[in-house]
Write a protein that holds these residues in place. Structure first.
Motif, PDB file in Angstrom:
ATOM      1  N   GLY A  36       0.787  -1.228   0.000  1.00  0.00           N
ATOM      2  CA  GLY A  36       0.000   0.000   0.000  1.00  0.00           C
ATOM      3  C   GLY A  36       0.819   1.279   0.000  1.00  0.00           C
ATOM      4  O   GLY A  36       0.270   2.364  -0.137  1.00  0.00           O
ATOM      5  N   SER A  37       2.121   1.162   0.144  1.00  0.00           N
ATOM      6  CA  SER A  37       2.963   2.364   0.140  1.00  0.00           C
ATOM      7  C   SER A  37       3.323   2.752  -1.292  1.00  0.00           C
ATOM      8  O   SER A  37       3.153   1.972  -2.227  1.00  0.00           O
ATOM      9  N   ASP A  38       3.807   3.976  -1.437  1.00  0.00           N
ATOM     10  CA  ASP A  38       4.278   4.438  -2.744  1.00  0.00           C
ATOM     11  C   ASP A  38       5.440   5.396  -2.525  1.00  0.00           C
ATOM     12  O   ASP A  38       5.574   5.985  -1.462  1.00  0.00           O
ATOM     13  N   LYS A  39       6.267   5.516  -3.541  1.00  0.00           N
ATOM     14  CA  LYS A  39       7.423   6.421  -3.515  1.00  0.00           C
ATOM     15  C   LYS A  39       7.538   7.108  -4.861  1.00  0.00           C
ATOM     16  O   LYS A  39       7.277   6.501  -5.898  1.00  0.00           O
ATOM     17  N   LEU A  40       7.961   8.364  -4.812  1.00  0.00           N
ATOM     18  CA  LEU A  40       8.331   9.068  -6.031  1.00  0.00           C
ATOM     19  C   LEU A  40       9.856   9.003  -6.088  1.00  0.00           C
ATOM     20  O   LEU A  40      10.534   9.536  -5.214  1.00  0.00           O
ATOM     21  N   VAL A  41      10.374   8.307  -7.077  1.00  0.00           N
ATOM     22  CA  VAL A  41      11.818   8.068  -7.166  1.00  0.00           C
ATOM     23  C   VAL A  41      12.388   8.879  -8.325  1.00  0.00           C
ATOM     24  O   VAL A  41      11.900   8.790  -9.450  1.00  0.00           O
ATOM     25  N   ASP A  42      13.423   9.658  -8.018  1.00  0.00           N
ATOM     26  CA  ASP A  42      14.123  10.456  -9.021  1.00  0.00           C
ATOM     27  C   ASP A  42      15.391   9.708  -9.437  1.00  0.00           C
ATOM     28  O   ASP A  42      16.312   9.553  -8.642  1.00  0.00           O
ATOM     29  N   PHE A  43      15.441   9.245 -10.665  1.00  0.00           N
ATOM     30  CA  PHE A  43      16.566   8.476 -11.172  1.00  0.00           C
ATOM     31  C   PHE A  43      17.657   9.369 -11.770  1.00  0.00           C
ATOM     32  O   PHE A  43      18.719   8.882 -12.126  1.00  0.00           O
ATOM     33  N   LYS A  44      17.378  10.660 -11.905  1.00  0.00           N
ATOM     34  CA  LYS A  44      18.303  11.558 -12.594  1.00  0.00           C
ATOM     35  C   LYS A  44      19.696  11.603 -11.971  1.00  0.00           C
ATOM     36  O   LYS A  44      20.689  11.507 -12.708  1.00  0.00           O
ATOM     37  N   PRO A  45      19.838  11.738 -10.650  1.00  0.00           N
ATOM     38  CA  PRO A  45      21.191  11.772 -10.090  1.00  0.00           C
ATOM     39  C   PRO A  45      22.008  10.525 -10.439  1.00  0.00           C
ATOM     40  O   PRO A  45      23.180  10.618 -10.785  1.00  0.00           O
ATOM     41  N   LYS A  57      22.799   5.783 -21.498  1.00  0.00           N
ATOM     42  CA  LYS A  57      21.873   5.835 -22.640  1.00  0.00           C
ATOM     43  C   LYS A  57      20.434   6.076 -22.184  1.00  0.00           C
ATOM     44  O   LYS A  57      19.607   6.561 -22.950  1.00  0.00           O
ATOM     45  N   TYR A  58      20.142   5.787 -20.905  1.00  0.00           N
ATOM     46  CA  TYR A  58      18.798   6.007 -20.383  1.00  0.00           C
ATOM     47  C   TYR A  58      18.530   7.468 -20.029  1.00  0.00           C
ATOM     48  O   TYR A  58      17.451   7.809 -19.568  1.00  0.00           O
ATOM     49  N   LEU A  59      19.501   8.338 -20.301  1.00  0.00           N
ATOM     50  CA  LEU A  59      19.237   9.775 -20.237  1.00  0.00           C
ATOM     51  C   LEU A  59      18.329  10.206 -21.385  1.00  0.00           C
ATOM     52  O   LEU A  59      17.765  11.293 -21.364  1.00  0.00           O
ATOM     53  N   ASP A  60      18.184   9.354 -22.378  1.00  0.00           N
ATOM     54  CA  ASP A  60      17.208   9.555 -23.444  1.00  0.00           C
ATOM     55  C   ASP A  60      15.827   9.275 -22.830  1.00  0.00           C
ATOM     56  O   ASP A  60      15.510   8.128 -22.491  1.00  0.00           O
ATOM     57  N   ILE A  61      15.043  10.315 -22.649  1.00  0.00           N
ATOM     58  CA  ILE A  61      13.733  10.199 -21.982  1.00  0.00           C
ATOM     59  C   ILE A  61      12.842   9.156 -22.652  1.00  0.00           C
ATOM     60  O   ILE A  61      12.129   8.418 -21.977  1.00  0.00           O
ATOM     61  N   ALA A  62      12.878   9.084 -23.962  1.00  0.00           N
ATOM     62  CA  ALA A  62      12.049   8.104 -24.664  1.00  0.00           C
ATOM     63  C   ALA A  62      12.415   6.684 -24.245  1.00  0.00           C
ATOM     64  O   ALA A  62      11.549   5.835 -24.056  1.00  0.00           O
ATOM     65  N   LEU A  63      13.686   6.424 -24.075  1.00  0.00           N
ATOM     66  CA  LEU A  63      14.154   5.104 -23.647  1.00  0.00           C
ATOM     67  C   LEU A  63      13.863   4.895 -22.159  1.00  0.00           C
ATOM     68  O   LEU A  63      13.390   3.828 -21.748  1.00  0.00           O
ATOM     69  N   PHE A  64      14.129   5.907 -21.338  1.00  0.00           N
ATOM     70  CA  PHE A  64      13.912   5.796 -19.898  1.00  0.00           C
ATOM     71  C   PHE A  64      12.444   5.523 -19.562  1.00  0.00           C
ATOM     72  O   PHE A  64      12.142   4.734 -18.662  1.00  0.00           O
ATOM     73  N   SER A  65      11.549   6.154 -20.262  1.00  0.00           N
ATOM     74  CA  SER A  65      10.123   6.042 -19.930  1.00  0.00           C
ATOM     75  C   SER A  65       9.495   4.724 -20.399  1.00  0.00           C
ATOM     76  O   SER A  65       8.324   4.467 -20.107  1.00  0.00           O
ATOM     77  N   ARG A  66      10.269   3.867 -21.060  1.00  0.00           N
ATOM     78  CA  ARG A  66       9.751   2.576 -21.530  1.00  0.00           C
ATOM     79  C   ARG A  66      10.180   1.440 -20.601  1.00  0.00           C
ATOM     80  O   ARG A  66      10.922   0.550 -20.984  1.00  0.00           O
ATOM     81  N   PHE A  67       9.691   1.459 -19.395  1.00  0.00           N
ATOM     82  CA  PHE A  67       9.977   0.397 -18.431  1.00  0.00           C
ATOM     83  C   PHE A  67       8.768  -0.517 -18.317  1.00  0.00           C
ATOM     84  O   PHE A  67       7.669  -0.179 -18.760  1.00  0.00           O
ATOM     85  N   GLU A  68       8.990  -1.676 -17.742  1.00  0.00           N
ATOM     86  CA  GLU A  68       7.929  -2.631 -17.477  1.00  0.00           C
ATOM     87  C   GLU A  68       8.058  -3.097 -16.035  1.00  0.00           C
ATOM     88  O   GLU A  68       9.125  -2.994 -15.440  1.00  0.00           O
TER      89      GLU A  68
END
Length: 94
Positions: A36-45, A57-68
């Motif tokens: 039931g918990s949630d976190k907002l995780v910032d991967f940028k650093p 290469k995951y600094l490419d937002i299009a690639l980063f946002s394609r997770f499963e």
């Protein structure tokens, strides 16, 4: 990797898994866990510090946002990028 959370004697042991995740903006993902918990995780650093091309290469937002979500964890491109559940649960990528 899964975290096993220890509860007091009267509670059951539960395995922490990710149940849902939403790309928010920039390099942030809102992650929802089965307790039931949630976190907002910032991967940028983490991504900006990495010198390794397979990570940067995951600094490419299009690639980063394609997770499963696979087996209760965030997964990019067939395990090309994956993080320990504990780090995600704590909201800190190391």
């Amino acid at each position: 990797m899964k975290i096993i959370k220890d509860y007091n004697e009267n509670e059951l042991i539960d395995v922490i898994e990710i149940t849902a995740a939403n790309y928010i903006e920039d390099y942030s993902i809102k992650i929802y866990f089965n307790d039931g918990s949630d976190k907002l995780v910032d991967f940028k650093p983490f991504l900006t510090k990495s010198l390794h091309p397979s990570i940067s290469k995951y600094l490419d937002i299009a690639l980063f946002s394609r997770f499963e979500i696979i087996n209760g964890n965030l997964n990019w491109n067939d395990y090309d990028l994956i993080f320990p559940i504990h780090d995600l649960y704590e909201g800190v990528i190391r």
